[in-house]
Design a protein around this motif. Structure first.
Motif, PDB file in Angstrom:
ATOM      1  N   LEU A 238     -12.222  -3.788  17.163  1.00 12.40           N
ATOM      2  CA  LEU A 238     -10.887  -3.233  16.904  1.00 12.40           C
ATOM      3  C   LEU A 238     -10.021  -4.213  16.121  1.00 12.40           C
ATOM      4  O   LEU A 238      -9.303  -3.833  15.199  1.00 12.40           O
ATOM      5  CB  LEU A 238     -10.226  -2.891  18.247  1.00 12.40           C
ATOM      6  N   HIS A 239     -10.098  -5.472  16.507  1.00 11.25           N
ATOM      7  CA  HIS A 239      -9.312  -6.504  15.819  1.00 11.25           C
ATOM      8  C   HIS A 239     -10.253  -7.548  15.241  1.00 11.25           C
ATOM      9  O   HIS A 239     -10.965  -8.223  15.980  1.00 11.25           O
ATOM     10  CB  HIS A 239      -8.323  -7.168  16.784  1.00 11.25           C
ATOM     11  N   GLU A 240     -10.281  -7.648  13.932  1.00  9.69           N
ATOM     12  CA  GLU A 240     -11.115  -8.636  13.250  1.00  9.69           C
ATOM     13  C   GLU A 240     -10.232  -9.452  12.308  1.00  9.69           C
ATOM     14  O   GLU A 240      -9.078  -9.108  12.059  1.00  9.69           O
ATOM     15  CB  GLU A 240     -12.203  -7.924  12.420  1.00  9.69           C
TER      16      GLU A 240
ATOM     17  N   ILE B 130      -8.668  -3.257   6.354  1.00 10.06           N
ATOM     18  CA  ILE B 130      -7.579  -3.908   7.080  1.00 10.06           C
ATOM     19  C   ILE B 130      -6.580  -2.869   7.588  1.00 10.06           C
ATOM     20  O   ILE B 130      -6.445  -1.794   7.002  1.00 10.06           O
ATOM     21  CB  ILE B 130      -6.824  -4.953   6.227  1.00 10.06           C
ATOM     22  N   CYS B 131      -5.918  -3.202   8.675  1.00 13.32           N
ATOM     23  CA  CYS B 131      -4.817  -2.393   9.191  1.00 13.32           C
ATOM     24  C   CYS B 131      -3.512  -3.090   8.836  1.00 13.32           C
ATOM     25  O   CYS B 131      -3.273  -4.218   9.270  1.00 13.32           O
ATOM     26  CB  CYS B 131      -4.927  -2.231  10.696  1.00 13.32           C
ATOM     27  N   VAL B 132      -2.699  -2.414   8.037  1.00 12.52           N
ATOM     28  CA  VAL B 132      -1.352  -2.902   7.754  1.00 12.52           C
ATOM     29  C   VAL B 132      -0.424  -2.137   8.680  1.00 12.52           C
ATOM     30  O   VAL B 132      -0.444  -0.900   8.699  1.00 12.52           O
ATOM     31  CB  VAL B 132      -0.990  -2.670   6.273  1.00 12.52           C
ATOM     32  N   GLU B 133       0.356  -2.877   9.500  1.00 12.71           N
ATOM     33  CA  GLU B 133       1.143  -2.191  10.535  1.00 12.71           C
ATOM     34  C   GLU B 133       2.502  -2.848  10.756  1.00 12.71           C
ATOM     35  O   GLU B 133       2.668  -3.650  11.670  1.00 12.71           O
ATOM     36  CB  GLU B 133       0.363  -2.085  11.842  1.00 12.71           C
ATOM     37  N   PRO B 134       3.474  -2.487   9.907  1.00 17.82           N
ATOM     38  CA  PRO B 134       4.820  -3.021  10.121  1.00 17.82           C
ATOM     39  C   PRO B 134       5.383  -2.612  11.481  1.00 17.82           C
ATOM     40  O   PRO B 134       5.317  -1.448  11.855  1.00 17.82           O
ATOM     41  CB  PRO B 134       5.643  -2.368   8.999  1.00 17.82           C
TER      42      PRO B 134
ATOM     43  N   GLY C 177     -11.311   3.231  14.472  1.00 14.12           N
ATOM     44  CA  GLY C 177     -10.156   3.633  13.669  1.00 14.12           C
ATOM     45  C   GLY C 177      -8.912   3.184  14.412  1.00 14.12           C
ATOM     46  O   GLY C 177      -8.948   2.988  15.628  1.00 14.12           O
ATOM     47  N   ASP C 178      -7.798   3.012  13.709  1.00  9.06           N
ATOM     48  CA  ASP C 178      -6.568   2.508  14.333  1.00  9.06           C
ATOM     49  C   ASP C 178      -5.389   2.930  13.462  1.00  9.06           C
ATOM     50  O   ASP C 178      -5.418   2.683  12.243  1.00  9.06           O
ATOM     51  CB  ASP C 178      -6.658   0.979  14.435  1.00  9.06           C
ATOM     52  N   ASN C 179      -4.402   3.573  14.085  1.00  8.99           N
ATOM     53  CA  ASN C 179      -3.187   3.918  13.335  1.00  8.99           C
ATOM     54  C   ASN C 179      -2.012   4.145  14.270  1.00  8.99           C
ATOM     55  O   ASN C 179      -2.189   4.303  15.481  1.00  8.99           O
ATOM     56  CB  ASN C 179      -3.386   5.114  12.398  1.00  8.99           C
TER      57      ASN C 179
ATOM     58  N   GLY D 178      -0.848  -7.200  11.731  1.00  8.86           N
ATOM     59  CA  GLY D 178      -1.982  -6.347  11.385  1.00  8.86           C
ATOM     60  C   GLY D 178      -3.271  -7.158  11.387  1.00  8.86           C
ATOM     61  O   GLY D 178      -3.268  -8.362  11.670  1.00  8.86           O
ATOM     62  N   HIS D 179      -4.381  -6.497  11.026  1.00  8.16           N
ATOM     63  CA  HIS D 179      -5.684  -7.121  11.280  1.00  8.16           C
ATOM     64  C   HIS D 179      -6.795  -6.437  10.499  1.00  8.16           C
ATOM     65  O   HIS D 179      -6.649  -5.271  10.102  1.00  8.16           O
ATOM     66  CB  HIS D 179      -5.992  -7.008  12.779  1.00  8.16           C
ATOM     67  N   GLY D 180      -7.908  -7.141  10.341  1.00  9.87           N
ATOM     68  CA  GLY D 180      -9.134  -6.494   9.897  1.00  9.87           C
ATOM     69  C   GLY D 180      -9.662  -5.601  11.001  1.00  9.87           C
ATOM     70  O   GLY D 180      -9.273  -5.735  12.167  1.00  9.87           O
TER      71      GLY D 180
ATOM     72  N   TYR E 236       4.466   1.584  12.181  1.00  7.82           N
ATOM     73  CA  TYR E 236       3.686   2.497  11.336  1.00  7.82           C
ATOM     74  C   TYR E 236       2.433   1.773  10.877  1.00  7.82           C
ATOM     75  O   TYR E 236       2.502   0.608  10.468  1.00  7.82           O
ATOM     76  CB  TYR E 236       4.517   2.956  10.126  1.00  7.82           C
ATOM     77  N   GLU E 237       1.305   2.434  10.964  1.00  7.47           N
ATOM     78  CA  GLU E 237       0.036   1.754  10.668  1.00  7.47           C
ATOM     79  C   GLU E 237      -0.988   2.723  10.110  1.00  7.47           C
ATOM     80  O   GLU E 237      -1.128   3.845  10.588  1.00  7.47           O
ATOM     81  CB  GLU E 237      -0.527   1.159  11.968  1.00  7.47           C
ATOM     82  N   ASN E 238      -1.692   2.255   9.093  1.00  4.04           N
ATOM     83  CA  ASN E 238      -2.906   2.922   8.625  1.00  4.04           C
ATOM     84  C   ASN E 238      -3.982   1.880   8.379  1.00  4.04           C
ATOM     85  O   ASN E 238      -3.702   0.685   8.201  1.00  4.04           O
ATOM     86  CB  ASN E 238      -2.659   3.671   7.307  1.00  4.04           C
TER      87      ASN E 238
END
Ligand code: MG
Length: 242
Positions: free
Chosen positions: A164-166, A188-192, A92-94, A157-159, A221-223
């Protein structure tokens, strides 16, 4: 991945509560790590490419990848926490940005944090099967720039999944209709990462900490988002809203 997401979000929330004047960033990190390990997970960032802590803690002009340490937080500090947890083989990543209470002239900092969060939700609207990554990127960039702030470009951001990072990369700038196509089942992680001033950044000699070139504050900020056949599902959901 929902479980990994829940632990990650609740660890971020716990860290956010520890962000207060007088606390060191090492103390905030300890709260995050304790939460993750006491829930049967491991901190995804600890040891990742040699990163020494479970949370990235980036203060004021630090954009991302700040290393927790002896620094004492002060009223008005802009504190970005980035937290990941690995649970049963999945990450998980946020991330979120908190402002230490009690500062003066907070209006512009609060606006920076709010616009950063809003830009994630602008991107989320395009997280649908059949769309392209560039649709998300463009939505994030447009919202940030129309509010007079700038997006960081070299970090994206990333898959996410067993790693962790794909792939794919998810930039916070770009053109609609470009980039990989979104498919059901992708996460995917969207993280402005948003700077108050110039988009230019540089890295400190510690090999990690990324700071703004003009010294103005930045927010993050990321989810983690599951692409479905219908509405996107945020997988980093915890006991409080951030
Ligand atoms: Mg991330």
């Amino acid at each position: 991945m929902r479980e990994a997401g829940r632990i990650s979000k609740n660890a971020l929330i716990a860290g956010g509560h520890a962000v207060r004047a007088g606390a060191t960033t090492a103390e905030v990190n300890a709260v995050v790590e304790r939460f993750i390990t006491s829930h049967g997970a491991t901190p995804s960032f600890k040891g990742y490419n040699g990163f020494p802590a479970g949370a990235c803690i980036s203060v004021n002009d630090e954009v991302i990848h700040g290393i927790p340490g002896h620094r004492k937080l002060e009223p008005g500090d802009v504190v970005s926490l980035d937290v990941g947890a690995k649970y049963k083989g999945f990450h998980g990543d946020n991330a979120a940005t908190f402002i230490v209470e009690g500062g003066r002239d907070m209006e512009q900092k609060q606006r920076l944090v709010r616009v950063t969060r809003e830009s994630f939700y602008e991107g989320l609207k395009f997280c649908r099967a059949g769309n392209r990554i560039g649709d998300i990127s463009h939505a994030v960039q447009t919202h940030v720039e129309k509010n007079g702030f700038s997006v960081v470009r070299p970090y994206v951001g990333h898959g996410i999944g067993r790693e962790l990072h794909e792939e794919p990369e998810v930039p916070n700038y770009g053109r609609p209709g470009h980039g990989p196509r979104l498919m059901p089942g992708m996460v995917i992680c969207v993280e402005p990462m948003v700077n108050m001033g110039t988009h230019l950044i540089r890295q400190l000699p510690d090999g990690w900490t990324v700071i703004t070139e003009d010294g103005l504050p930045a927010a993050h900020y990321e989810n983690m988002i599951l692409i479905t056949r219908g509405e996107p599902e945020i997988l980093t959901v915890g006991d409080e809203e951030l």
